[in-house]
Enzyme design. Structure first.
Site, short mmCIF file in Angstrom:
data_model
loop_
_atom_site.label_atom_id
_atom_site.label_comp_id
_atom_site.label_asym_id
_atom_site.label_seq_id
_atom_site.Cartn_x
_atom_site.Cartn_y
_atom_site.Cartn_z
N GLU A 96 0.83 -1.20 0.00
CA GLU A 96 0.00 0.00 0.00
C GLU A 96 0.87 1.26 0.00
O GLU A 96 1.95 1.29 0.58
CB GLU A 96 -0.94 -0.02 1.20
CG GLU A 96 -1.99 -1.12 1.03
CD GLU A 96 -3.01 -1.18 2.15
OE1 GLU A 96 -4.17 -1.46 1.84
OE2 GLU A 96 -2.68 -0.95 3.32
N CYS A 109 3.46 8.39 1.40
CA CYS A 109 3.95 7.41 2.36
C CYS A 109 4.19 6.10 1.59
O CYS A 109 3.23 5.50 1.10
CB CYS A 109 2.89 7.25 3.45
SG CYS A 109 3.32 6.05 4.70
N CYS A 116 6.13 -7.27 6.93
CA CYS A 116 7.19 -6.83 7.83
C CYS A 116 7.53 -7.96 8.79
O CYS A 116 6.67 -8.73 9.19
CB CYS A 116 6.73 -5.60 8.62
SG CYS A 116 8.07 -4.85 9.58
N CYS A 120 6.01 -5.52 15.67
CA CYS A 120 5.64 -4.55 16.70
C CYS A 120 4.18 -4.84 17.10
O CYS A 120 3.34 -5.10 16.25
CB CYS A 120 5.80 -3.12 16.22
SG CYS A 120 7.49 -2.74 15.75
N CYS A 123 0.87 -2.81 15.40
CA CYS A 123 0.88 -2.43 13.98
C CYS A 123 0.28 -3.53 13.11
O CYS A 123 0.59 -4.72 13.29
CB CYS A 123 2.31 -2.14 13.56
SG CYS A 123 2.45 -1.81 11.81
N GLY A 170 6.69 -2.23 6.00
CA GLY A 170 8.07 -2.73 6.01
C GLY A 170 9.03 -1.90 6.84
O GLY A 170 8.69 -0.81 7.32
N GLU A 171 10.22 -2.44 6.99
CA GLU A 171 11.28 -1.76 7.73
C GLU A 171 12.37 -1.37 6.73
O GLU A 171 13.13 -2.22 6.27
CB GLU A 171 11.82 -2.69 8.82
CG GLU A 171 13.11 -2.25 9.48
CD GLU A 171 13.12 -0.81 10.00
OE1 GLU A 171 12.20 -0.40 10.71
OE2 GLU A 171 14.08 -0.08 9.66
N SER A 202 12.12 6.12 8.09
CA SER A 202 11.62 5.84 9.44
C SER A 202 12.03 4.43 9.83
O SER A 202 11.85 3.49 9.06
CB SER A 202 10.10 5.98 9.43
OG SER A 202 9.57 5.66 10.70
N SER A 224 11.04 5.22 15.47
CA SER A 224 9.79 4.78 16.12
C SER A 224 10.13 4.31 17.53
O SER A 224 10.45 3.15 17.73
CB SER A 224 9.18 3.65 15.30
OG SER A 224 8.79 4.15 14.04
N LEU A 225 10.08 5.22 18.47
CA LEU A 225 10.53 4.90 19.83
C LEU A 225 9.41 4.26 20.66
O LEU A 225 9.56 3.16 21.19
CB LEU A 225 11.05 6.18 20.51
CG LEU A 225 11.75 5.97 21.85
CD1 LEU A 225 13.04 5.18 21.69
CD2 LEU A 225 12.02 7.31 22.54
N HIS A 226 8.31 4.95 20.83
CA HIS A 226 7.08 4.42 21.45
C HIS A 226 7.15 4.07 22.93
O HIS A 226 6.12 3.72 23.51
CB HIS A 226 6.55 3.20 20.70
CG HIS A 226 6.44 3.39 19.23
ND1 HIS A 226 5.82 4.48 18.67
CD2 HIS A 226 6.88 2.65 18.20
CE1 HIS A 226 5.88 4.39 17.35
NE2 HIS A 226 6.53 3.30 17.04
N ASN A 302 -3.92 4.08 16.09
CA ASN A 302 -5.00 3.84 15.12
C ASN A 302 -5.41 2.38 15.19
O ASN A 302 -4.58 1.50 14.95
CB ASN A 302 -4.53 4.15 13.70
CG ASN A 302 -4.28 5.63 13.54
OD1 ASN A 302 -5.14 6.46 13.82
ND2 ASN A 302 -3.08 5.98 13.10
N CYS A 345 -1.58 5.69 9.94
CA CYS A 345 -0.37 4.99 10.41
C CYS A 345 -0.74 3.66 11.05
O CYS A 345 -1.61 3.61 11.91
CB CYS A 345 0.32 5.78 11.53
SG CYS A 345 1.06 7.27 11.01
N1 SAH Z 1 9.24 0.05 10.18
C1 SAH Z 1 9.34 1.47 10.14
C2 SAH Z 1 8.39 2.05 9.15
C3 SAH Z 1 6.94 1.96 9.53
S1 SAH Z 1 6.56 3.54 9.99
C4 SAH Z 1 9.18 2.05 11.53
O1 SAH Z 1 8.84 1.29 12.44
O2 SAH Z 1 9.44 3.22 11.73
C5 SAH Z 1 5.02 3.74 10.57
C6 SAH Z 1 4.90 4.49 11.86
O3 SAH Z 1 3.58 4.27 12.33
C7 SAH Z 1 5.83 3.94 12.92
O4 SAH Z 1 6.22 4.94 13.81
C8 SAH Z 1 4.93 2.96 13.58
O5 SAH Z 1 5.42 2.57 14.82
C9 SAH Z 1 3.63 3.71 13.63
N2 SAH Z 1 2.48 2.83 13.83
C10 SAH Z 1 2.40 1.52 13.58
N3 SAH Z 1 1.19 1.03 13.92
C11 SAH Z 1 0.48 2.07 14.38
C12 SAH Z 1 -0.87 2.20 14.84
N4 SAH Z 1 -1.70 1.17 14.87
N5 SAH Z 1 -1.27 3.41 15.22
C13 SAH Z 1 -0.44 4.47 15.15
N6 SAH Z 1 0.83 4.41 14.72
C14 SAH Z 1 1.29 3.21 14.33
#
Ligand code: SAH
Length: 389
Positions: A96, A109, A116, A120, A123, A170-171, A202, A224-226, A302, A345
């Site tokens: 996508e 995007c 992937c 995580c 996601c 993907g990463e 990212s 993507s720290l989280h 999301n 996202c």
């Molecule tokens: N693999 C890379 C590229 C994906 S980026 C990475 O992890 O950065 C997409 C961004 O959206 C990342 O910051 C990811 O952690 C975030 N993301 C993934 N699932 C999400 C969700 N359900 N709601 C909000 N953000 C999300």
């Protein structure tokens, strides 16, 4: 039995790639300019249209090359103008790509892999498993496709795509050999002429990839720290078991030097109700990021089918943001776009056929190269589901 030589990935050849190839086949390297203009500016798919290229060279390209332009399967337009395309990759699975129009700019995007491998927890992409890497031409092909589809909408500017974020499926840093030429073409004036500030890679934290990226380019970097501590991050981003937060921040500090004084690394933090959105998490984050020049993007979670997490209430998101801002950080809440068409996202799932054997093979290769945790360190499935997008 000999393996057939792979065909040239025409859309994925950077200017230096073209120059090397042309020299190798006894052609003048300056032809790189002519060919790239046909491919990316005029978006031509037919070698016969390349009238300033000699017939023998056209014939060579037709025989030895292929376009690898992902085909459009479907196009959905959100009520907010966001567009999501489902595209068929060479592997047969679908990826996508999302276009987010805003006043004065348009962000694309793009996906870097089919599926992937990182798993995580919050996601949708990882839930589908991993299928394959995209070729550089398939990554660039997403920009080319969007420019074609949107060409007629552009009145006030030349190009529809002003910014590219590798935040689709993907990463990117696990497919860095394809990502590097792809971003070079995006930034090249003979490609899409997007400034390095407006191309963002990212990553969930593939640390050797960040060091390599630093050697090769100075595009913008998002992490993507989280989570503000390893215990929580191990749960949300299993890759953290391989590269902990300190190792990751060390690479980021070094990359930040690469960006010069005016640019900073972006920290992405998906806020999940009751998980990582409490005042003590904000306090920890404030201390953690003191030594890194950065700006923080807060992404309210999301939801997607089957996810057990919830988005925090708006007031919680706001107070988390306010706490960071009061401590002197630049912290923005990313507006959710296109959620009515599952384009936000973390909602990009594509139509990935998970090739479990291939998935296992890649996992093994990457683990052997030390890029991801070996599977006993990062269990699959139950309890620790999936990420990216
Ligand atoms: N693999 C890379 C590229 C994906 S980026 C990475 O992890 O950065 C997409 C961004 O959206 C990342 O910051 C990811 O952690 C975030 N993301 C993934 N699932 C999400 C969700 N359900 N709601 C909000 N953000 C999300």
């Amino acid at each position: 039995m000999t393996t057939p030589t792979p065909k040239l990935d025409l859309l994925g050849l950077s200017q230096s790639g073209w120059q090397a190839l042309l020299t190798e086949i006894g052609e003048k390297p300056y032809r790189a300019k002519q060919i790239m203009k046909w491919l990316h500016h005029r978006s031509v798919d037919d070698f016969d249209a390349m009238t300033d290229i000699s017939k023998p060279l056209r014939a060579y390209l037709a025989t030895h090359g292929e376009f690898n332009q992902p085909e459009i399967i479907s196009e959905r337009v959100s009520k907010d103008g966001t567009i999501k395309w489902l595209l068929k990759a060479r592997s047969g699975s679908a990826i996508e790509t999302v276009y987010i129009p805003e006043s004065g700019r348009g962000t694309l995007c793009v996906s870097s892999q089919v599926g992937c491998v990182l798993d995580c927890t919050f996601c949708a992409t990882g839930k589908q498993g991993f299928n394959s890497n995209l070729l550089a031409g398939e990554i660039v092909g997403q920009v080319r496709m969007a420019e074609r589809r949107l060409a007629d909408r552009m009145k006030d500017r030349e190009r529809a795509v002003t910014n590219v974020v590798l935040m689709g499926m993907g990463e990117p840093l696990l497919n860095i050999d394809a990502v590097l030429p792809a971003i070079s073409i995006m930034m090249d004036d003979l490609g899409y002429g997007i400034s390095k500030r407006k191309v963002t890679v990212s990553t969930a934290g593939v640390v050797p990839g960040i060091w390599r990226l630093k050697e090769e380019t100075d595009v913008s970097l998002a992490i993507s720290l989280h989570a503000p501590n390893d215990e929580l991050r191990n749960l949300l981003v299993p890759l953290n078991r391989r590269y902990n937060i300190e190792t990751l921040l060390e690479a980021c500090r070094s990359y930040a030097v690469n960006l010069g004084e005016k640019r900073t690394v972006t920290i992405e933090y998906t806020l999940i109700d009751g998980m990582n959105d409490q005042p003590q998490h904000a306090s920890e984050l404030i201390t953690l990021l003191r030594t890194l020049p950065c700006k923080i993007n807060l992404i309210p979670f999301n939801p997607f089918p089957g996810s057990e997490f919830k988005r925090p209430k708006a007031a919680r998101v706001r107070s988390f943001q306010e706490q960071l801002v009061a401590a002197g950080y630049s912290a923005m809440v990313r507006t959710t776009r296109g959620d009515d068409i599952d384009a936000a996202c973390g909602q990009l799932a594509g139509q990935v056929e998970d090739r479990t054997k291939r998935n296992a093979r890649y996992r093994k290769q990457w683990a052997a190269r030390g890029l991801i945790a070996a599977s006993n360190e990062a269990p699959q499935g139950q309890g620790v589901p999936s990420c990216s997008a």
